[in-house]
Scaffold this active site. Structure first.
Site, short mmCIF file in Angstrom:
data_model
loop_
_atom_site.label_atom_id
_atom_site.label_comp_id
_atom_site.label_asym_id
_atom_site.label_seq_id
_atom_site.Cartn_x
_atom_site.Cartn_y
_atom_site.Cartn_z
N ASP A 424 -20.16 58.42 13.52
CA ASP A 424 -19.42 57.05 13.22
C ASP A 424 -17.98 57.27 12.80
O ASP A 424 -17.35 56.23 12.84
CB ASP A 424 -20.19 56.54 12.08
CG ASP A 424 -21.63 55.89 12.59
OD1 ASP A 424 -21.55 55.47 13.90
OD2 ASP A 424 -22.57 55.44 11.80
N TYR A 505 -25.39 49.06 12.01
CA TYR A 505 -25.78 49.39 10.74
C TYR A 505 -24.94 49.25 9.48
O TYR A 505 -23.80 49.20 9.81
CB TYR A 505 -26.09 50.82 10.90
CG TYR A 505 -27.45 51.11 11.03
CD1 TYR A 505 -28.34 50.74 10.30
CD2 TYR A 505 -28.13 51.99 11.94
CE1 TYR A 505 -29.72 51.12 10.39
CE2 TYR A 505 -29.41 52.34 12.10
CZ TYR A 505 -30.14 51.74 11.47
OH TYR A 505 -31.42 52.23 11.58
CU LIG Z 1 -32.08 54.12 11.06
#
Ligand SMILES: [Cu+2]
Ligand SMILES: *[C@@H]1O[C@H](CO)[C@@H](O)[C@H](O)[C@H]1NC(C)=O
Ligand SMILES: *[C@@H]1O[C@H](CO)[C@@H](O)[C@H](O)[C@H]1NC(C)=O
Ligand SMILES: *[C@@H]1O[C@H](CO)[C@@H](O)[C@H](O)[C@H]1NC(C)=O
Ligand SMILES: *[C@@H]1O[C@H](CO)[C@@H](O)[C@H](O)[C@H]1NC(C)=O
Ligand SMILES: *[C@@H]1O[C@H](CO)[C@@H](O)[C@H](O)[C@H]1NC(C)=O
Ligand SMILES: *[C@@H]1O[C@H](CO)[C@@H](O)[C@H](O)[C@H]1NC(C)=O
Ligand SMILES: *[C@@H]1O[C@H](CO)[C@@H](O)[C@H](O)[C@H]1NC(C)=O
Length: 818
Positions: A424, A505
Site C-alpha cells: 500500500d 480498506y
Molecule cells: Cu482484510
C-alpha cells in the site's frame, strides 16, 4: 508528596453517562444550525486540589475553579512550546515552493508541469522533507551539535523515454541558494544502488485504459451485453469495470497482466470490490508500444481459452454455462437497515472531558506532552504518521515508531485473486489520511491536527486528520479488595490516531500511552473487502453471497520501533518459560515436573529474524546491559504482542519475490544504520525480483550486542472474510496490536503517580473513610453542546497551488483511489 483528602461518607461522584443518557437531543438533522444546549450538573469530588506537575508548568497558569456552577471547560490542548524544533516535520510552504521552482529551472531534468504533462513527459511526483540521519539528529538534540542541514526528497517520474523510470533525488541544502543548491541521486536508503532509479510499470496507465483494456472490453461487448447487459469500453454509460492484479507478473523479462470484469454499483455506495463477474483475461503489455501488446487468453468458469476468438466461438456455440452476476443490493450498503434495537434511538453513553484537555501541544511543531510522556509527530506521503523522540520521565524510549508498509496478500483459484498482493505504500498512507469524523473516529473532545502532502505541484491539507485525546477505560488500571478496604485507580490513557483509506480498506492507526509507562500501537481495518467470484472454491474462502466468495488474504503491517533504552547501546534478551524435570536439595532426591526460566541473547543479525514462541512463552526484552535497577535487574522494555502479531503465510511469494521480505517473520532485529531507515520502498512492486529495498539484505551478521537496535514488528490479520464482513469489515475483530511495557525499568509501578485513585475503608456494613488523594474537587455545569460535534463542519481536503505559487486561492478537493 501527595496531599490526601477525605470525602464524607456517602458523597460519590455522579456518573455522567447516566445523566447524558437521559438527555433528549436531536442529531444529524439536515440543518447547519447549532442545537439548543442541554445543561446538566456535574459534581466533582470534594477534596483538596494539588498542583499538576506533568505539563511542567504549562497548566499552572490555569486556575482550578473551585466555585460551584462554573461552566465545564471544553478547551483544546494547552498550547506549549517544544524543547526543540520538530526536525521531522515536513517542508515549510516557502521551502516547497522554492524547491519546485528550482527543479523546473534545471534544464537537464526536462520537467513538464503535471497539469500539462502526458505519458511521454517528465514530471515531479513528490517534494517532501528528506528525514535527516538519526546520527546527526541525536548529536543535535542530545549533544548540542548544530541542527542537521535540511534536504528535500524529490521523486521524479521520468517518462520521456522508452524505458520510463522513477528516480529519488536529494535536493538541498535548504534554504536553496544559487551557490550551494544541488541535487543528487538518493540511493543511500536503498539496498539496490542504481542511482535511486526504479522502472515505472505504470507509465502508460492512460494508454493502457484507452488503447488496451477498454478496447478489449469493446471487443467482447457482444458477450458482456449478453451476460450482464452492460459494457466496459470507457464510455459514460458503461456499467462494468475492468481491473486486476498488482503487482504485475514480472517473470522472464515480460510484463504480464491478469484483469477481470467487475460490476459498477449504480447507487452511491463504494461496493465495486464486492461485485466480481468471473471473466478474466491475460495480456502481455511489455514495452511502451501498444501495437506490441498481446491478449494471451481468457478464463471463464475455470476453463482457459487461448484466444479471444476461441472464447467467443465457445460462448456463442452455447456450450458455456452463463454464471450468475454479482449485483449491488442492500447487502452491500452501509447505511443502517432493519433498525429495531431496543432503546437504540436514545443517546448512548459517552465520555466527556469536563476540565478540558489535560495535555499540551505545540501546534506549530506538532509536539505533544501528556503526563510524563512527550513526542513529536512526523507525517509523510508513503507511511502517514510517524512518532519521533518518544520520551517518558525525561528519558528517550524510542527514537522513531511508525508504519513501514502494509501488505494485503490474497490467494485464490482464479488468477486475479491469486495475483493480488497490494503493497500500500505505492499508493501512500499520507494522501489518504482523510479528515476524521468527530464523535466517531475520536471522542468529541479530541484535539485535531492537520496533515499535509504534496501532489502535482500543489500541497493538499487534510484538515483534522490526526486526533489527540485522553480516554478513561471502563476498567481500572489497578484495584484490590480486602475485608477492610477496597482500592482502585482510574485507567486514563492518551492516544494519537489517524485513519488512512487506501482504496477499499480503511486502516485506523492508534498509538497510546499509559500511566504505567506502557506504549502501544494498534491497527484496525474496516471498509469494503475485495472479494472473489465464487467459482474459486472453498480452498480460498467462504461463500458469502449467491456468486461471491470472501477472498482469503493476509494483512501484514510492518512497524519500525527504533528503541533507545537508556541510551543507544542496547541488547535483546529472550526469556522463555520452559517445562523442566528437576530435583532440588529439599525434594528428597525426587525429580519434580515443573517449569523455569531460560534466558538467551540475540547475539547478531543471523539470529535477528524469528517468530513469537508458541503459547506466548517467550518475552522479548530490550535493555542496556550497563543499566540495572535497585535490585540488580536489567532495566528493560518488553515487547508484548496484544493480538495479531504475525507474519505472512505464503512462503517465498510468487507475487512478491523480493519485494516484501520484511513480511517473513514476526519480529526482526537489525543494527540501526542511517542507510537502512526504511523496511520498504513504495516502488518495490515495480521490480519485485530486484526491488529498491530488499529487506533481507539488512541481515548480514552484524553484532546486536550493545548496539543501536531497531526492532521491526509485523502486526496483521489472517483474514478469511465471512458474511459479517458484508457490507464492511468491522474494527472490533479486524484488529492487531503490540505493547511496549516497562519490565524492571523502574523500581515500582509508575501508575501510582496519579491521584485519580480511591481507597474506601469499610467496617461493619459502612464505609468509614474515603481517600481521594487530591483529585480535582470543583463542580461545574456541563453544557452538552460542545460534547456533540457539528457534522456540518466537515470539509475534506484543502489544496494550495505551489507552481505557479498561488497561496491566496485555496480550493477544496479530495482524491480517493476509488
Ligand atoms: Cu482484510
Ligand atoms: C470560575 O467560576 C466563576 C463562577 O462561575 C466564573 O465567574 C469565573 O470566570 C471562573 N474562573 C475561571 C478561571 O474559569
Ligand atoms: C524532454 O522531454 C520531452 C517531452 O516532454 C521530449 O520530447 C524530449 O525528447 C526530452 N528531451 C530530452 C533531451 O530528453
Ligand atoms: C452507450 O452509449 C453509446 C453511445 O455513446 C451507445 O452506442 C451504446 O448503445 C450505449 N450502450 C448502452 C448499453 O446503452
Ligand atoms: C488546519 O488548517 C485550517 C485551514 O488552513 C486552519 O484554519 C487550522 O488552524 C489548522 N489547524 C491546526 C491545528 O493547525
Ligand atoms: C545520511 O547517512 C548516509 C549513510 O551513512 C549518508 O550516505 C548520507 O550522506 C547522510 N545524509 C546526510 C544528509 O548527511
Ligand atoms: C482507613 O483509612 C485510614 C486513612 O487512610 C488509615 O489510616 C487506616 O489505616 C485505614 N484503615 C484500614 C483498616 O485500612
Ligand atoms: C456493628 O453494627 C451493629 C449495628 O449497627 C452493632 O450492633 C454492632 O455492635 C457492630 N459491631 C461491631 C463489631 O462494631
Amino acid at each position: 508528596m501527595k496531599t490526601v483528602g477525605f470525602l464524607s461518607p456517602g458523597a460519590a461522584a455522579t456518573a455522567i453517562v447516566a445523566l447524558i443518557s437521559f438527555l433528549e437531543l436531536v442529531y444529524a438533522r439536515p440543518s447547519p444550525e447549532p442545537k439548543v444546549p442541554a445543561r446538566v450538573q456535574w459534581s466533582h469530588n470534594r477534596g483538596k486540589k494539588i498542583a499538576r506537575t506533568a505539563l511542567r508548568g504549562a497548566l499552572d497558569g490555569r486556575s482550578y475553579n473551585t466555585t460551584a456552577s462554573s461552566t465545564c471547560s471544553t478547551s483544546e490542548a494547552v498550547s506549549i512550546i517544544a524543547p526543540h524544533e520538530n526536525i521531522w516535520a515536513g517542508l515549510t510552504d516557502a521551502e516547497a515552493v522554492s524547491i519546485v521552482a528550482w527543479l523546473f529551472a534545471q534544464p537537464e531534468l526536462n520537467l513538464t508541469a503535471t497539469e500539462d504533462a502526458g505519458e511521454w513527459d517528465n514530471t515531479i511526483l513528490l517534494v517532501e522533507l528528506q528525514i535527516p540521519n538519526k546520527t546527526d539528529v541525536v548529536s543535535h538534540i542530545d549533544g548540542g551539535a548544530a541542527a542537521p542541514a535540511r534536504y528535500a526528497q524529490v521523486r521524479l517520474d521520468n517518462r520521456a523515454t522508452e524505458d520510463p523510470y522513477y528516480q529519488d533525488l536529494m535536493v538541498g541544502p535548504l534554504p536553496l541558494a544559487d551557490s550551494t543548491a544541488s541535487y543528487q541521486p538518493l540511493d543511500y536508503p536503498l539496498t539496490r544502488k542504481t542511482s535511486g532509479k526504479v522502472r515505472n510499470l505504470d507509465a502508460d496507465s492512460e494508454t493502457l485504459s484507452s488503447e488496451w483494456i477498454y478496447k478489449i472490453g469493446a471487443e467482447v461487448a457482444d458477450i458482456t451485453l449478453d451476460l450482464w447487459g452492460g459494457t466496459a469500453m470507457g464510455l459514460d454509460n458503461d456499467t462494468l469495470d475492468i481491473w486486476g492484479i498488482d503487482p504485475l507478473w514480472q517473470d522472464d523479462g515480460r510484463i504480464v497482466r491478469w484483469d477481470m470484469f467487475w460490476n459498477l454499483p449504480e447507487d452511491e455506495f463504494d461496493a465495486e470490490t464486492l461485485l466480481p463477474l468471473g471473466l478474466y483475461f491475460k495480456s502481455d503489455v511489455t514495452g511502451r508500444d501498444p501495437s506490441q501488446w498481446k491478449v494471451e487468453g481468457w478464463l471463464y468458469n475455470n476453463v482457459f481459452y487461448e484466444t479471444t476468438e476461441e472464447f467467443r466461438a465457445a460462448y456463442w456455440s452455447g456450450s458455456i454455462e452463463k454464471l450468475k452476476a454479482n449485483v449491488e443490493g442492500s447487502w452491500a450498503r452501509t447505511d443502517p437497515q432493519d433498525v429495531s434495537l431496543p432503546y437504540d434511538t436514545q443517546y448512548p453513553p459517552t465520555t466527556i472531558a469536563p476540565s478540558g484537555s489535560r495535555f499540551g501541544v505545540d501546534y506549530e511543531r506538532k509536539y505533544v506532552e501528556w503526563m510524563d510522556f512527550s513526542f513529536y509527530i512526523g507525517f509523510s506521503r508513503d507511511v502517514g504518521m510517524t512518532l519521533y523522540d518518544i520520551k517518558y520521565k525525561g528519558e528517550r524510549l524510542l527514537y522513531e515508531f511508525g508504519l513501514q508498509e502494509a501488505l494485503a496478500h490474497y490467494a485464490g483459484g482464479d488468477p486475479v485473486q491469486s495475483g493480488v498482493s497490494y503493497l500500500d505504500s505505492f499508493y501512500g498512507f499520507g494522501p489518504f489520511a482523510f479528515e476524521l469524523v468527530a464523535g466517531y473516529d475520536c471522542p468529541e473532545y479530541a484535539t485535531y491536527l492537520n496533515s499535509t502532502f504534496y501532489v502535482d505541484e500543489t500541497t493538499h491539507t487534510h484538515l483534522n486528520s490526526i486526533c489527540l485525546f485522553e480516554f478513561t477505560t471502563d476498567y481500572p488500571i489497578q484495584r484490590h479488595s480486602t475485608s477492610a478496604y477496597v482500592s482502585a485507580t482510574k485507567n486514563t490513557y492518551f492516544t494519537v490516531r489517524s485513519v488512512s483509506t487506501v482504496g477499499n480498506y480503511d486502516y485506523m492507526f492508534s498509538y497510546s500511552f499509559m500511566l504505567d509507562g506502557t506504549i502501544s500501537a494498534e491497527v484496525r481495518a474496516s471498509g469494503y473487502i475485495q472479494s472473489a467470484y465464487y467459482t474459486t472454491g472453498s480452498d480460498f474462502g467462504f461463500k458469502i453471497q449467491e456468486a461471491l466468495s470472501g477472498s482469503m488474504h493476509d494483512h501484514v503491517l510492518n512497524f519500525k520501533a527504533d528503541f533507545d533504552i537508556l541510551g543507544t547501546a542496547n541488547s535483546i534478551q529472550l526469556m522463555k518459560n520452559i517445562p523442566v524435570s528437576r530435583s532440588f536439595p529439599w525434594s528428597n532426591g525426587k525429580v519434580r515436573n515443573t517449569m523455569q526460566l531460560e534466558r538467551s541473547w540475540v547475539e547478531n543479525e543471523d539470529q535477528g529474524r524469528f517468530n513469537w514462541a508458541p503459547n506466548n512463552a517467550q518475552q522479548l526484552l530490550v535493555l542496556n546491559k550497563d543499566e540495572t535497577n535497585k535490585w540488580g535487574e536489567y532495566r528493560a522494555y518488553r515487547v508484548l504482542p496484544m493480538s495479531g502479531a504475525m507474519h505472512l503465510t505464503v512462503e517465498d511469494s510468487s507475487n512478491l519475490v523480493n519485494a516484501a521480505r520484511w513480511a517473513e517473520y514476526d519480529v526482526q532485529v537489525t543494527r540501526q544504520h542511517d542507510y537502512e531507515p526504511r523496511a520498504a520502498h513504495p516502488y518495490n512492486s515495480q521490480d519485485v525480483h530486484d526491488p529498491p529495498i530488499n529487506f533481507a539484505e539488512f541481515f548480514n551478521g552484524e553484532s546486536l550486542d550493545q548496539e543501536d537496535l531497531v526492532v521491526w514488528l509485523n502486526l496483521g490479520m489472517h483474514h478469511v472474510p465471512h458474511t459479517g464482513d458484508l457490507p464492511n469489515t468491522v474494527f472490533t475483530t479486524a484488529h492487531a496490536g503490540v505493547q511496549f511495557m516497562p519490565s524492571n525499568y523502574f523500581d515500582m509501578d509508575q501508575s501510582r503517580n496519579t491521584v485519580n485513585a480511591i481507597r474506601i475503608n469499610y467496617s461493619n456494613g459502612t464505609a468509614t473513610d474515603v481517600a481521594t488523594f487530591g483529585q480535582k474537587d470543583d463542580t461545574c455545569e456541563l453544557n452538552f453542546t460542545p460534547a456533540e460535534f457539528n457534522a456540518w463542519n466537515y470539509h475534506g481536503d484543502v489544496v494550495v497551488r505551489k507552481f505557479p505559487y498561488d497561496p491566496n486561492s485555496p480550493y477544496y478537493e479530495t482524491d480517493a483511489i476509488v
